[in-house]
Each structure stands twice: as C-alpha cells, then as structure tokens.
Write a protein that holds these residues in place. Sequence first.
Motif, PDB file in Angstrom:
ATOM      1  N   TYR A 237      -8.161   8.355  -5.272  1.00 13.63           N
ATOM      2  CA  TYR A 237      -6.894   7.644  -5.290  1.00 13.63           C
ATOM      3  C   TYR A 237      -5.710   8.605  -5.376  1.00 13.63           C
ATOM      4  O   TYR A 237      -5.872   9.796  -5.565  1.00 13.63           O
ATOM      5  CB  TYR A 237      -6.864   6.680  -6.484  1.00 13.63           C
ATOM      6  CG  TYR A 237      -7.973   5.655  -6.461  1.00 13.63           C
ATOM      7  CD1 TYR A 237      -8.113   4.766  -5.395  1.00 13.63           C
ATOM      8  CD2 TYR A 237      -8.884   5.576  -7.517  1.00 13.63           C
ATOM      9  CE1 TYR A 237      -9.128   3.820  -5.386  1.00 13.63           C
ATOM     10  CE2 TYR A 237      -9.900   4.632  -7.517  1.00 13.63           C
ATOM     11  CZ  TYR A 237     -10.025   3.762  -6.441  1.00 13.63           C
ATOM     12  OH  TYR A 237     -11.022   2.830  -6.428  1.00 13.63           O
ATOM     13  N   MET A 238      -4.541   8.024  -5.284  1.00 16.96           N
ATOM     14  CA  MET A 238      -3.321   8.821  -5.382  1.00 16.96           C
ATOM     15  C   MET A 238      -3.167   9.418  -6.781  1.00 16.96           C
ATOM     16  O   MET A 238      -2.572  10.470  -6.952  1.00 16.96           O
ATOM     17  CB  MET A 238      -2.121   7.896  -5.106  1.00 16.96           C
ATOM     18  CG  MET A 238      -0.802   8.579  -5.098  1.00 16.96           C
ATOM     19  SD  MET A 238      -0.383   9.068  -3.457  1.00 16.96           S
ATOM     20  CE  MET A 238       0.278   7.541  -2.796  1.00 16.96           C
ATOM     21  N   ASN A 239      -3.670   8.692  -7.786  1.00 19.68           N
ATOM     22  CA  ASN A 239      -3.345   9.090  -9.161  1.00 19.68           C
ATOM     23  C   ASN A 239      -4.562   9.589  -9.944  1.00 19.68           C
ATOM     24  O   ASN A 239      -4.598   9.481 -11.148  1.00 19.68           O
ATOM     25  CB  ASN A 239      -2.683   7.926  -9.898  1.00 19.68           C
ATOM     26  CG  ASN A 239      -3.558   6.679  -9.879  1.00 19.68           C
ATOM     27  OD1 ASN A 239      -4.588   6.641  -9.207  1.00 19.68           O
ATOM     28  ND2 ASN A 239      -3.154   5.662 -10.612  1.00 19.68           N
TER      29      ASN A 239
ATOM     30  N   GLU B   5      -4.287   1.408  -5.151  1.00 17.97           N
ATOM     31  CA  GLU B   5      -5.503   1.591  -4.340  1.00 17.97           C
ATOM     32  C   GLU B   5      -6.730   0.988  -5.035  1.00 17.97           C
ATOM     33  O   GLU B   5      -7.587   0.380  -4.402  1.00 17.97           O
ATOM     34  CB  GLU B   5      -5.725   3.084  -4.064  1.00 17.97           C
ATOM     35  CG  GLU B   5      -4.674   3.654  -3.123  1.00 17.97           C
ATOM     36  CD  GLU B   5      -4.589   5.169  -3.209  1.00 17.97           C
ATOM     37  OE1 GLU B   5      -4.726   5.827  -2.166  1.00 17.97           O
ATOM     38  OE2 GLU B   5      -4.390   5.698  -4.320  1.00 17.97           O
ATOM     39  N   LYS B   6      -6.776   1.158  -6.345  1.00 15.00           N
ATOM     40  CA  LYS B   6      -7.906   0.636  -7.107  1.00 15.00           C
ATOM     41  C   LYS B   6      -7.891  -0.898  -7.088  1.00 15.00           C
ATOM     42  O   LYS B   6      -8.938  -1.534  -6.944  1.00 15.00           O
ATOM     43  CB  LYS B   6      -7.786   1.151  -8.544  1.00 15.00           C
ATOM     44  CG  LYS B   6      -9.119   1.303  -9.198  1.00 15.00           C
ATOM     45  CD  LYS B   6      -8.999   2.017 -10.536  1.00 15.00           C
ATOM     46  CE  LYS B   6     -10.311   1.857 -11.287  1.00 15.00           C
ATOM     47  NZ  LYS B   6     -10.157   2.005 -12.722  1.00 15.00           N
TER      48      LYS B   6
ATOM     49  N   CYS C 237       8.817  -1.453  -6.374  1.00 13.19           N
ATOM     50  CA  CYS C 237       8.154  -0.216  -6.776  1.00 13.19           C
ATOM     51  C   CYS C 237       8.035  -0.039  -8.285  1.00 13.19           C
ATOM     52  O   CYS C 237       7.089   0.582  -8.745  1.00 13.19           O
ATOM     53  CB  CYS C 237       8.896   0.982  -6.200  1.00 13.19           C
ATOM     54  SG  CYS C 237       9.394   0.741  -4.499  1.00 13.19           S
TER      55      CYS C 237
ATOM     56  N   CYS D  72       6.274  -0.960   1.799  1.00 10.69           N
ATOM     57  CA  CYS D  72       7.123  -1.183   0.626  1.00 10.69           C
ATOM     58  C   CYS D  72       7.887  -2.507   0.613  1.00 10.69           C
ATOM     59  O   CYS D  72       8.609  -2.847   1.533  1.00 10.69           O
ATOM     60  CB  CYS D  72       8.116  -0.032   0.492  1.00 10.69           C
ATOM     61  SG  CYS D  72       9.018  -0.071  -1.058  1.00 10.69           S
TER      62      CYS D  72
ATOM     63  N   CYS E 205       0.907   3.007  -5.213  1.00 15.90           N
ATOM     64  CA  CYS E 205      -0.352   3.751  -5.364  1.00 15.90           C
ATOM     65  C   CYS E 205      -0.308   4.664  -6.585  1.00 15.90           C
ATOM     66  O   CYS E 205      -1.326   4.921  -7.224  1.00 15.90           O
ATOM     67  CB  CYS E 205      -0.657   4.566  -4.116  1.00 15.90           C
ATOM     68  SG  CYS E 205      -0.959   3.525  -2.682  1.00 15.90           S
ATOM     69  N   LEU E 206       0.883   5.170  -6.907  1.00 15.74           N
ATOM     70  CA  LEU E 206       1.013   6.032  -8.082  1.00 15.74           C
ATOM     71  C   LEU E 206       0.619   5.289  -9.348  1.00 15.74           C
ATOM     72  O   LEU E 206       0.220   5.878 -10.337  1.00 15.74           O
ATOM     73  CB  LEU E 206       2.463   6.532  -8.227  1.00 15.74           C
ATOM     74  CG  LEU E 206       2.893   7.702  -7.353  1.00 15.74           C
ATOM     75  CD1 LEU E 206       4.378   7.975  -7.561  1.00 15.74           C
ATOM     76  CD2 LEU E 206       2.082   8.946  -7.660  1.00 15.74           C
ATOM     77  N   VAL E 207       0.772   3.988  -9.332  1.00 15.60           N
ATOM     78  CA  VAL E 207       0.419   3.204 -10.520  1.00 15.60           C
ATOM     79  C   VAL E 207      -0.835   2.359 -10.282  1.00 15.60           C
ATOM     80  O   VAL E 207      -1.007   1.305 -10.891  1.00 15.60           O
ATOM     81  CB  VAL E 207       1.614   2.353 -11.016  1.00 15.60           C
ATOM     82  CG1 VAL E 207       2.704   3.252 -11.583  1.00 15.60           C
ATOM     83  CG2 VAL E 207       2.195   1.480  -9.899  1.00 15.60           C
ATOM     84  N   GLY E 208      -1.676   2.800  -9.354  1.00 13.47           N
ATOM     85  CA  GLY E 208      -3.009   2.210  -9.276  1.00 13.47           C
ATOM     86  C   GLY E 208      -3.263   1.151  -8.213  1.00 13.47           C
ATOM     87  O   GLY E 208      -4.250   0.424  -8.281  1.00 13.47           O
TER      88      GLY E 208
ATOM     89  N   ASN F 258      -0.051  11.513  -1.247  1.00  6.24           N
ATOM     90  CA  ASN F 258       1.231  10.822  -1.193  1.00  6.24           C
ATOM     91  C   ASN F 258       1.927  11.073   0.141  1.00  6.24           C
ATOM     92  O   ASN F 258       2.506  10.158   0.739  1.00  6.24           O
ATOM     93  CB  ASN F 258       2.135  11.267  -2.345  1.00  6.24           C
ATOM     94  CG  ASN F 258       3.442  10.498  -2.350  1.00  6.24           C
ATOM     95  OD1 ASN F 258       3.465   9.299  -2.569  1.00  6.24           O
ATOM     96  ND2 ASN F 258       4.536  11.188  -2.041  1.00  6.24           N
TER      97      ASN F 258
ATOM     98  N   ASN G 244       0.348   9.106   2.752  1.00  5.25           N
ATOM     99  CA  ASN G 244       0.799   7.724   2.592  1.00  5.25           C
ATOM    100  C   ASN G 244       2.190   7.520   3.204  1.00  5.25           C
ATOM    101  O   ASN G 244       2.427   6.586   3.970  1.00  5.25           O
ATOM    102  CB  ASN G 244       0.803   7.391   1.093  1.00  5.25           C
ATOM    103  CG  ASN G 244       1.171   5.957   0.806  1.00  5.25           C
ATOM    104  OD1 ASN G 244       2.313   5.552   1.038  1.00  5.25           O
ATOM    105  ND2 ASN G 244       0.231   5.182   0.306  1.00  5.25           N
TER     106      ASN G 244
ATOM    107  N   LYS H 132       0.812  -1.220   0.000  1.00  6.44           N
ATOM    108  CA  LYS H 132       0.000   0.000   0.000  1.00  6.44           C
ATOM    109  C   LYS H 132       0.847   1.271   0.000  1.00  6.44           C
ATOM    110  O   LYS H 132       0.367   2.356   0.210  1.00  6.44           O
ATOM    111  CB  LYS H 132      -0.904   0.004   1.239  1.00  6.44           C
ATOM    112  CG  LYS H 132      -0.115   0.060   2.562  1.00  6.44           C
ATOM    113  CD  LYS H 132      -0.987   0.412   3.746  1.00  6.44           C
ATOM    114  CE  LYS H 132      -1.182   1.909   3.882  1.00  6.44           C
ATOM    115  NZ  LYS H 132      -0.045   2.583   4.561  1.00  6.44           N
ATOM    116  N   THR H 133       2.150   1.132  -0.215  1.00  5.85           N
ATOM    117  CA  THR H 133       3.030   2.298  -0.109  1.00  5.85           C
ATOM    118  C   THR H 133       2.994   3.142  -1.400  1.00  5.85           C
ATOM    119  O   THR H 133       2.688   2.621  -2.471  1.00  5.85           O
ATOM    120  CB  THR H 133       4.456   1.843   0.237  1.00  5.85           C
ATOM    121  OG1 THR H 133       4.381   0.905   1.296  1.00  5.85           O
ATOM    122  CG2 THR H 133       5.319   3.014   0.693  1.00  5.85           C
ATOM    123  N   GLY H 134       3.338   4.412  -1.241  1.00  5.21           N
ATOM    124  CA  GLY H 134       3.219   5.428  -2.287  1.00  5.21           C
ATOM    125  C   GLY H 134       3.513   5.014  -3.724  1.00  5.21           C
ATOM    126  O   GLY H 134       2.650   5.160  -4.589  1.00  5.21           O
ATOM    127  N   PRO H 135       4.727   4.528  -4.004  1.00  4.96           N
ATOM    128  CA  PRO H 135       5.040   4.234  -5.412  1.00  4.96           C
ATOM    129  C   PRO H 135       4.050   3.251  -6.052  1.00  4.96           C
ATOM    130  O   PRO H 135       3.698   3.413  -7.222  1.00  4.96           O
ATOM    131  CB  PRO H 135       6.449   3.634  -5.329  1.00  4.96           C
ATOM    132  CG  PRO H 135       7.042   4.270  -4.121  1.00  4.96           C
ATOM    133  CD  PRO H 135       5.904   4.389  -3.138  1.00  4.96           C
TER     134      PRO H 135
END
Lengths: 180, 447
Positions: free
Chosen positions: B435-437, A98-99, A132, A128, A93-96, B341, B344, A88-91
């Motif tokens: 979401y984040m993105n 959470e979804k 990532c 993490c 989440c940047l690529v989806g 972010n 997070n 569930k860490t940031g990087p």
Amino acid sequence: MSEIKFKPETMAQVEAIIKRYPEGRQKSALLPILHLAQEEFDNWLDVPVMDYVASILSIEPIEVYEVASFYTMYNLKPVGKYVLEFCKTGPCCLVGAEKIQDYIQAKLGIKVGETTADGMFTLKTVECMAACGYGPMMQVGDHYYERLTEEKVDRIFDYFRNTDPSKVYKTDPLTVAGLN
Amino acid sequence: MGAKILLEHIDKPGIRGYDVYRQNGGYRAVEKAVKTMTPDEIVNEVKTSVLRGRGGAGFPTGLKWSFIDKSNPTRYLVCNADESEPGTFKDRYIIQYIPHLLVEGMIVSSFALGANTAYIYMRGEFRWLFPILQKAIDEAYANGFLGKNILGTGFNLDLYVQSGGGAYICGEETALLESLEGKRGNPRIKPPFPAIKGLYGCPTVVNNVESIAVTPWIVNNGGAEYAKLGTEKSPGTKLISACGNINKPGVYEIELGLPVEEFLYSDEYCGGIAGGKQLKACVPGGSSVPILPGELLLKTAAGTPRNMSYESLSDGGFATGSMLGSGGFIVFDENACIVRNLWNFSSFYHHESCGQCSPCREGTGWMEKVLHRIEHGHGNQGDIDLLVDIAKKIEGNTICPLGDAAAWPVASAIRHFRDEFELHVKHPELVRHHYMNDYKAPVLQGA
C-alpha cells in the motif's frame, strides 16, 4: 425498453434549466439534463436515451455522445442499483484507502468495474472527490461516506440492503442514518 | 490566532441559513456596493487589496477584473466550484457551511464587472451540495438581493448553479467555459483570454469560490485593510485544506505568513504527524505542485524558516521550493511511499488529460506506465532518467497547465527522493510493500 420520455415533472425541470441560458444557447443544458436522464432511465445512458436528449435540445446526437463519453459521471453501460464510487487518489491512499478497497472487493466478491450478481452494487474507482481530509471515502448516490473503516463499510452495505430504495438518499444528506 | 475573514462566523449555529447570516452582517456588502459605490470603485478596492486568485495560480484578482472588455454590454461572471485538485477541499467547505458568503460575493463581484447573469459551475459529484447552495440563492432572491432591480438600484442579476459531469480539466477556466456551453472540457487556446472572449464569446471573468467569497469583506472594510493582513506579497488570509498523515486533517483559515512549522505542529492546526511518526515530505499546494522533503518544507535551502505564503513556499524555485497553489496541504509520514504516490498522481493526470495535446495525452500515460513498473519491482535501469525526460518534454508544450501539473510532481519527486526510486529499481525485494502507507525504508548494510 418502453417509450423514452421524461416524466412531466422532469420535463418541467428540463425546461427550467434551458431558461437559464440565453436564447439559442440551450446546448448549455446538456450536462445537467444528462444527469436527469441518467437518474430517470436506470442510472445509465443508452444510445436511444442520448438521442432523446439530443432531440430535446435540437442538437446532433454526436454532440451528446461526445460529451457523455468525456465525463466520468455518465454511465454508458448498465450498472447496479447502487454505484459505489470509491476514491483511489493519493491523499485517501495515505490514510488507508487501498486496504479498504481490498476489503470492499473481497466483501462483495467483485473487482473494480464489476457488478454484484444480485445487481445491487457496482464498484467504480474515481479520482479525487475533494474529501481528502476525511478519507478513505466513497460516494453512493447523493452522499459522501467518509472516514471509512471496515466496520463502517459493513454498516453501509447493510443500510442499502435493508432500506426501502424509495427512502434512500431522501434524508438530510449530511446526517444519513448516522453513517457519516 | 490570525485574523479570520471567511470563517469568522463559521461556528454560529444556523449560519448556513439567511437569517443568522444576515444578523451577522451578511449582505451589508451588497447594500454598500450597489447603493454607494461604482463598479470601478469596487474593482479598485479589490486591486488595492492585492487579493491573489485562490484557485491555485495566484493571479491578482483585481487585475484580472480590470481586463474585462467593457465595450460589450453582455458580460458574465462565472464561479469555478469545480474543486478537484487532489488535496484540496476548501471550496466545498464554504459552500457546505456558509453558502451565503459565496452568494453575496457573486452579487458584489457581478456588480463590479457589470454582469447581469452569473453562473456557479460546481463539479457534478457535489450534487449533495446543490440543495444547500440553491437554498441560499433562493433566500437571496426572496430578500431582494438577486433578481430584477436589486435594492431598488436598477441593478439586475440572475445567479444559476451549473452541474459539471466529472472531469478535473474543467477546473481550467477555458475548459470550464466549454463545459458550461455543453461541450467536452477541452481548454481553449489563449489568447483571446476570457476577459475578452469568454462564455458565448462574451467578456467573462472566471474566479475561484474562495476568491469570490473574500470580496464582501473587501467591500465592507476596504482593500487597504485587507492588504494589511498577511505578508506584503501575500496579503490576507487563505483557507488551507490539510490532509494526509496528520492528527487533525481539516480546513483552516490562516493569516498568510504563518510559519509552516506552527501550522503543521500546533494543536490549533494540523496537530503534528499522526501516530507519533516522523515527517517525511509534504505537497503544500495541491497535487500539482512540487513535493518537498520535510527539512525543505520547514526551512528554505538557505536555512530560514519557511512560512505559509506564496513567496516563502516558492523560495528556491523548483530546485528547493514549491508553491502555495490551491492550499491543498498533503503530509506524508515516514511510512509513505513516494514512488507509489507518484504513480498514483501520474495515473490521476493520465486519466484527467483531455487528450487534446499529444505531449500530455501520451506523456502522462507513459509516465504512469513507467512508474507502475518501478513501483511493482519491474523497473529498468534508465527508467528514472526516462521519467525526467518525459516530464521535461511535456512541460510548457501544452495548451493548458495540466501538462505542467503532471510534470512537476515527477521532476520534484525524483529530484528529492532519487534514492527511493533507485531502491525500487535495484532492490525491489528490500522495499516490497502493498500500500501507499506501509513503506519501510530498508537499512542498508554499510550505509
């Protein structure tokens, strides 16, 4: 629970691990042995299991409890047959991620920390995992499942549901069932 | 094309195994080191190379080695393979694809330090890598490069892999040593430093996987050759793990000094921002280092093009610069929410704080809580300044750098993206996203 005792082959591993450290430093073996104990005793560490590990290493039970509760990989309560450790860490989440997490929760009908009614899957979120560049990802057993999509998640769940548990994880971890 | 040191042979089929590794010059450094060099000569070569620790802090490796207390005959080398800094996945790459490089590095480094026992502490989640690394170690034993009387020189070395249990803090070297002793990963108070009093109270050096993996090349080619690569203050090459909203996430070996713009946009590396979107921001060295808006990533405040090196990425200090750190290069496109972010990341540091020092244990939790409410549209006037204040009170007030690592991202995100935080507080209805993105910067009337 039946008598808590490592199988002879596991005991041999335990003894080999203890030999890696200098005389009197057997406590160093604690983390690796807790992994073995978890694997052998239903994927979690019940208090009698931790007491057993303490007795093997000639340390106080509290020395085991405090370690087992510090590190996230040790389960201190029962879990499902397969634990989904979802990053569930940031990087991710940047690529989806959470979804995908929402999708997994809806698909299994459970929230983070819960186990499916059939006892098959427990969903955990983790921090993490050093994957990532290949997110979203989750770890199940010995394997990293990376670049997850909803379709891939479906296939992974099918794989676990339809595979003889004794065969899961036994293949080359880098090419398991073409799921990576 | 820059020089390749670590990944020179990465594309050779079978390089993971001993035979192919050996055919490509593998273990020559061990032969050279144990047969023709003294330990001090190796330490000097590494010093000459000015190799800087690749775990994130960038402390010169040779200097760290020179601190080891030689009056104690029992010394240890411990490799830090607890890779868990968000954005960083390079050490895993070495172990997964070219494990003998790490094993060979462990042997020459142990010889240099006078260690007869060495441990590779690997995060437990990498358990799928254990068979790969163990096989490499077994092959090294079978070929006489490990064990008793290595190559008939009288040098003995045993090398073991130790499993962690899941805790980011164990990447801090003294926490790692505690963990290796079978304890909770609580960092130790320094001094004494590990070089004086480390594992089991004995002199110990703890080095990152990548740092150790470079040492065979330095032994083979000399520290002076290494120092010719890269820039004066950042010699050599570095593995960069690139992730986030880019076309080609992955691990790249770059010669330090490569322009950031080239790294980000060239097809040889990141290949530009994914989906044809715009660059918004970047965390260039792992989650702990300050975030930079796109324009400050590509150029310093003075307008000079920035490059991938310790000194260039930190140009401008924390006001307008960042750090090379671990090389975890996280790229954010225009739809990435900086607030989410940061929430997070704060949640990460709160979870990973060992709990020893109150500023970190409590402060990381407070920051997470405040950021949670800002991100979810319940922020209060004053919350943004409150965050800055908490971060300031954590920084420098803890035993280990986790506190700083938790504070820096907060301070920098607010410094550079204050507008976005203000919007979340004052107009949550304009920035609603799940979401984040999927963040869309609103177009404000009159703006």
